[in-house]
Design a protein around this motif. Sequence first.
Motif, PDB file in Angstrom:
ATOM      1  N   ASP A 134     -11.834  76.093  45.604  1.00 38.20           N
ATOM      2  CA  ASP A 134     -10.901  77.168  45.251  1.00 38.20           C
ATOM      3  C   ASP A 134     -11.667  78.311  45.139  1.00 38.20           C
ATOM      4  O   ASP A 134     -10.918  79.130  45.771  1.00 38.20           O
ATOM      5  CB  ASP A 134     -11.319  76.405  43.766  1.00 38.20           C
ATOM      6  CG  ASP A 134     -10.053  75.196  43.287  1.00 38.20           C
ATOM      7  OD1 ASP A 134      -9.534  74.920  43.909  1.00 38.20           O
ATOM      8  OD2 ASP A 134     -10.251  75.040  42.324  1.00 38.20           O
ATOM      9  N   TYR A 136     -13.462  79.424  47.856  1.00 36.18           N
ATOM     10  CA  TYR A 136     -13.359  80.008  48.771  1.00 36.18           C
ATOM     11  C   TYR A 136     -12.454  80.142  49.324  1.00 36.18           C
ATOM     12  O   TYR A 136     -12.049  80.867  49.814  1.00 36.18           O
ATOM     13  CB  TYR A 136     -13.710  78.088  49.934  1.00 36.18           C
ATOM     14  CG  TYR A 136     -15.410  78.042  50.541  1.00 36.18           C
ATOM     15  CD1 TYR A 136     -15.672  79.143  51.366  1.00 36.18           C
ATOM     16  CD2 TYR A 136     -15.888  77.506  50.726  1.00 36.18           C
ATOM     17  CE1 TYR A 136     -16.776  79.578  51.489  1.00 36.18           C
ATOM     18  CE2 TYR A 136     -16.884  77.229  51.728  1.00 36.18           C
ATOM     19  CZ  TYR A 136     -17.277  78.361  52.033  1.00 36.18           C
ATOM     20  OH  TYR A 136     -18.752  78.264  53.224  1.00 36.18           O
ATOM     21  N   LYS A 137     -10.937  78.965  49.193  1.00 31.71           N
ATOM     22  CA  LYS A 137      -9.772  79.239  49.307  1.00 31.71           C
ATOM     23  C   LYS A 137      -8.957  80.395  48.864  1.00 31.71           C
ATOM     24  O   LYS A 137      -8.006  81.229  49.647  1.00 31.71           O
ATOM     25  CB  LYS A 137      -8.575  78.383  48.357  1.00 31.71           C
ATOM     26  CG  LYS A 137      -8.943  77.229  48.941  1.00 31.71           C
ATOM     27  CD  LYS A 137      -7.650  75.997  48.079  1.00 31.71           C
ATOM     28  CE  LYS A 137      -8.174  74.842  49.233  1.00 31.71           C
ATOM     29  NZ  LYS A 137      -7.183  73.616  48.386  1.00 31.71           N
ATOM     30  N   GLU A 138      -9.962  80.668  47.057  1.00 37.47           N
ATOM     31  CA  GLU A 138      -9.511  82.239  46.593  1.00 37.47           C
ATOM     32  C   GLU A 138      -9.838  83.214  48.014  1.00 37.47           C
ATOM     33  O   GLU A 138      -8.757  84.603  48.235  1.00 37.47           O
ATOM     34  CB  GLU A 138      -9.906  82.503  45.070  1.00 37.47           C
ATOM     35  CG  GLU A 138      -9.761  83.743  44.654  1.00 37.47           C
ATOM     36  CD  GLU A 138     -10.406  84.180  43.393  1.00 37.47           C
ATOM     37  OE1 GLU A 138     -10.672  85.570  42.865  1.00 37.47           O
ATOM     38  OE2 GLU A 138     -11.094  83.023  43.161  1.00 37.47           O
ATOM     39  N   LEU A 140     -10.415  83.080  51.273  1.00 35.84           N
ATOM     40  CA  LEU A 140      -9.792  82.972  52.121  1.00 35.84           C
ATOM     41  C   LEU A 140      -8.494  83.402  52.180  1.00 35.84           C
ATOM     42  O   LEU A 140      -7.698  84.700  53.180  1.00 35.84           O
ATOM     43  CB  LEU A 140      -9.525  81.771  52.249  1.00 35.84           C
ATOM     44  CG  LEU A 140      -8.637  81.264  53.468  1.00 35.84           C
ATOM     45  CD1 LEU A 140      -8.837  81.412  54.747  1.00 35.84           C
ATOM     46  CD2 LEU A 140      -8.225  79.558  53.719  1.00 35.84           C
ATOM     47  N   HIS A 141      -7.589  83.248  50.856  1.00 37.59           N
ATOM     48  CA  HIS A 141      -6.373  83.851  50.863  1.00 37.59           C
ATOM     49  C   HIS A 141      -6.360  85.698  50.359  1.00 37.59           C
ATOM     50  O   HIS A 141      -5.263  85.832  51.222  1.00 37.59           O
ATOM     51  CB  HIS A 141      -5.479  83.260  49.721  1.00 37.59           C
ATOM     52  CG  HIS A 141      -5.678  81.625  50.103  1.00 37.59           C
ATOM     53  ND1 HIS A 141      -4.644  81.892  50.747  1.00 37.59           N
ATOM     54  CD2 HIS A 141      -4.470  80.600  48.954  1.00 37.59           C
ATOM     55  CE1 HIS A 141      -4.706  80.485  50.424  1.00 37.59           C
ATOM     56  NE2 HIS A 141      -4.719  79.176  49.292  1.00 37.59           N
ATOM     57  N   GLU A 174     -10.398  70.284  52.670  1.00 31.46           N
ATOM     58  CA  GLU A 174      -9.803  71.119  51.702  1.00 31.46           C
ATOM     59  C   GLU A 174      -9.425  72.521  52.573  1.00 31.46           C
ATOM     60  O   GLU A 174      -8.618  72.975  52.373  1.00 31.46           O
ATOM     61  CB  GLU A 174     -10.337  70.546  51.038  1.00 31.46           C
ATOM     62  CG  GLU A 174     -10.632  69.048  50.513  1.00 31.46           C
ATOM     63  CD  GLU A 174     -10.266  68.646  49.227  1.00 31.46           C
ATOM     64  OE1 GLU A 174      -9.654  69.340  48.290  1.00 31.46           O
ATOM     65  OE2 GLU A 174     -10.269  68.042  48.459  1.00 31.46           O
ATOM     66  N   VAL A 175     -10.454  73.319  52.988  1.00 27.59           N
ATOM     67  CA  VAL A 175     -10.625  74.909  52.591  1.00 27.59           C
ATOM     68  C   VAL A 175      -9.739  74.711  54.107  1.00 27.59           C
ATOM     69  O   VAL A 175      -8.926  75.907  54.270  1.00 27.59           O
ATOM     70  CB  VAL A 175     -12.229  75.273  52.941  1.00 27.59           C
ATOM     71  CG1 VAL A 175     -11.605  76.606  53.285  1.00 27.59           C
ATOM     72  CG2 VAL A 175     -12.948  75.630  51.414  1.00 27.59           C
ATOM     73  N   ALA A 178      -5.695  74.597  54.357  1.00 30.93           N
ATOM     74  CA  ALA A 178      -5.358  75.945  53.806  1.00 30.93           C
ATOM     75  C   ALA A 178      -5.168  76.788  54.218  1.00 30.93           C
ATOM     76  O   ALA A 178      -5.004  78.165  54.186  1.00 30.93           O
ATOM     77  CB  ALA A 178      -6.245  76.083  52.025  1.00 30.93           C
TER      78      ALA A 178
END
Length: 409
Positions: A134, A136-138, A140-141, A174-175, A178
Motif C-alpha cells: 500500500d 509503494y502504491k501511494e 507511485l500514484h 502487486e505494485v 498498479a
Amino acid sequence: MTRITLLAADGTTSSTELAAAPALAKPRRPLESRVAYAAAHVVPLPWADNTPGQPAAIDWDATLAFRHHVWSWGLGVADAMDTAQRNMGLDAAATRELISRSALEASGVGGSLVVGVNTDHLDDENLTLNQVIDAYKEQLHFAEDAGAGAVLMASRHLARAARTADDYRRVYREVLSAAGAPVVLHWLGTAFDPSLAGYFGSTDTDAASETLLEIIGYNRDRVAGVKMSLLDPDAEIAVRAKLPTGTRMFTGDDFNYVGLIEGDDVRHSDALLGAFATLAPQASAGIQALDRGDTDGYRRILGPTEALSRQVFAAPTYYYKTGVAFLSWLNGHQAAFSMVAGLHAARSLPHLSEIVRLANAAGSLERPELAAARWHGLLALNGIDVSAPPARPSEPATHAEAAAAEALA
C-alpha cells in the motif's frame, strides 16, 4: 599560471597547476546512442535549520536551476533518489514537494524526468507486506499524478518484512500491477545502504539476480528497465545479458560506468548515475561522441572522470552525497557548501582535497578560477594558510615554548 593548494591526510600541503575547463559543446539534438539520467541532489537554504533530525529546508531556486543545468546538456534527471538524500535527511514532505516542483519544471522545458518511489513516508520501521504494498502504491500514484516517470526504489521496509524470495515476487507483482506506465526497478547494494542486505531474498548475488529476472519476466510489460547499483560490473553484465528484449539496464555503478556504458558488441548499459550529477557536461559530451561513432573520443572524455567518481563514492559509500554537493558548490551551482541534515560535515578536508585534485585532472571543474577561490576560502576558514609556501604544518608550541618565543621577541 594559477596554482591550487592541496591538503594531505597528514596535514601536508602541496600545490598543482589549475587546469583550464575543457571546451565542451551542448548537444544540438537529443542524445541517441544511450539513455542517461543524472541523479540530482538538493540544495538547502544555508541560513535555515538544516541540522540533523530537522525537516529539510530547500533552496528551491538553486535546486531547480541545477536540474535545468542537467537538462541543458541533454541528460535526463533522476530525482528524489538517494542522491537527493532519501533516508538521509530528505523528509517525506520535502520529497513530495521536490517531485511536484521538478515535474512541473520538466514539463515546461521538455526535460526527461524519473523520480524515486519508496515506502519511506511511513514512520513505522516494521510493516507487514500488505502495508509495504500500500505504501509503494501511494507514492507511485503521487509520482504518476505529478507527471513523472517512476523508479521503484529498494525499500528498507520490504527488506525487514520479507522472509523469502516469494515475498519479493508478490510485493513487486502487486505494485507493478498498479503502475500506469512501465517503471524502472532499482537494486541498491549494501555499500549504499547496509540495511538492504539480502534484498530480493538472498545475500547471494546470483540467487538474488534470478529472483529479479523472474520479477521482470513475469511483469515484462510493466518494467522499462532496471538500475543496478551493486558496484559489481560482472553481476551487472550477467543480468544485462538475460534481460528481455526492450528492457534496459541502467548502470548505477559509479566505479565502472565507462566500460559498462560503452558495452560490447551485443549489449551496453544505459545510465542512471549520481556521478553524472557531478559531471553533466562530460557525460553529455561522451555520449555525443558515441552518437558519432567515436568510441576513442568517448573514452578520452569520460575515462579520466572515473577516478574522480571513485573518490566521491569511496567508503563509506553512502556519504558520496557530500562530494556531489561539494562539486556543485565548486562549480558555482550553489552559493554555499551546505547540505540538509548537516551532511556536508561527513567527509574530511583531505578527502575533499583529493576530489579537487582529481576533478582538476579530469577537467571536471567547470569554472576553475571560481573553484580554486572557493576551495582556498574553505581551507583558510579551517586554519590552512594557502598563501604560505606548501609545507608540513609545525607541531603546536607548548606553553613554555610560546612564552620563551614571546620573551625573545
